[in-house]
Design an enzyme around this catalytic site. Structure first.
Site, PDB file in Angstrom:
ATOM      1  N   LYS A 158       0.830  -1.211   0.000  1.00  0.00           N
ATOM      2  CA  LYS A 158       0.000   0.000   0.000  1.00  0.00           C
ATOM      3  C   LYS A 158       0.860   1.255   0.000  1.00  0.00           C
ATOM      4  O   LYS A 158       0.589   2.213  -0.726  1.00  0.00           O
ATOM      5  CB  LYS A 158      -0.931  -0.010   1.215  1.00  0.00           C
ATOM      6  N   CYS A 209      -0.311   1.190   6.254  1.00  0.00           N
ATOM      7  CA  CYS A 209      -0.547   0.227   7.345  1.00  0.00           C
ATOM      8  C   CYS A 209      -1.541  -0.821   6.886  1.00  0.00           C
ATOM      9  O   CYS A 209      -2.383  -0.559   6.031  1.00  0.00           O
ATOM     10  CB  CYS A 209      -1.138   0.923   8.569  1.00  0.00           C
ATOM     11  N   ASP A 210      -1.448  -1.973   7.499  1.00  0.00           N
ATOM     12  CA  ASP A 210      -2.484  -2.981   7.321  1.00  0.00           C
ATOM     13  C   ASP A 210      -2.541  -3.834   8.580  1.00  0.00           C
ATOM     14  O   ASP A 210      -1.497  -4.140   9.177  1.00  0.00           O
ATOM     15  CB  ASP A 210      -2.232  -3.870   6.110  1.00  0.00           C
ATOM     16  N   THR A 211      -3.753  -4.197   8.968  1.00  0.00           N
ATOM     17  CA  THR A 211      -3.971  -4.956  10.192  1.00  0.00           C
ATOM     18  C   THR A 211      -4.657  -6.273   9.874  1.00  0.00           C
ATOM     19  O   THR A 211      -5.608  -6.299   9.090  1.00  0.00           O
ATOM     20  CB  THR A 211      -4.842  -4.138  11.178  1.00  0.00           C
TER      21      THR A 211
END
Length: 184
Positions: free
Chosen positions: A51, A67-69
């Site tokens: 991203k 960010c990625d969760t």
């Protein structure tokens, strides 16, 4: 130098404003399909990198945060639920159990890139079928990894956490603030 948050998440936007009030939001068009990794934590990091790089390639002069969760239940990745049945499946699995929340962070400006992953252990109380049904009938679970938002009504499910609370929300504030110091 301007800062870009490569995310449409209103929670990430709110939390980044705690560090720096002025930035632009530009959601990434990174194609996540087919991306794999050796572990859920590594997947979160790879997604964040993808991203961030997608936006950074279009804005190389700016500082970009991606960010990625993901929620990790016994090595299985729980992303955003597709529908009520998927949300029910996730919450039923998480009921009365520990799980991990991993947030990958990628910060990039030009060729300088830094990566991190922050992991937090979360324990849910046992949930009754009625609690699950009431929760999945709200709008809350469907745009959140694991099908819940700890900062919302799912706070009632949380028996405890070990690690960064803001990581569970999806943006590990203190880690990001420390990483940004390397770009000053």
């Amino acid at each position: 130098m301007s800062m870009i948050l490569a995310s449409a998440s209103p929670r990430r936007k709110e939390l980044l404003a705690m560090i720096r009030p002025e930035f632009t939001v530009l959601p990434s068009g990174f194609d996540e399909s087919g991306l794999t990794a050796e572990s859920p934590a590594e997947l979160a990091q790879a997604l964040a990198r993808g991203k961030c790089r997608w936006v950074s390639e279009k804005h190389p002069e700016d500082l970009v945060i991606g960010c990625d969760t993901v929620v990790d239940f016994e090595g299985q990745v729980f992303g955003k639920p597709k529908d009520k049945a998927d949300a029910r499946r996730m919450l039923t699995a998480l009921s009365g159990a520990d799980h991990w929340v991993h947030t990958g962070v990628c910060i990039r400006k030009g060729a300088h890139e830094e990566l991190a992953v922050v992991s937090t252990r979360v324990r849910f109380f046992p949930l009754s079928p009625q609690e699950i049904e009431e929760y999945i009938s709200t709008d809350e679970p469907y745009d959140k990894a694991g099908g819940y938002g700890i900062q919302g009504k799912a706070a009632l499910f949380c028996q405890g956490i070990e690690g960064c609370y803001y990581n569970v929300v999806g943006f590990p504030v203190s880690q990001v603030a420390r990483m940004l110091k390397n770009f000053e």
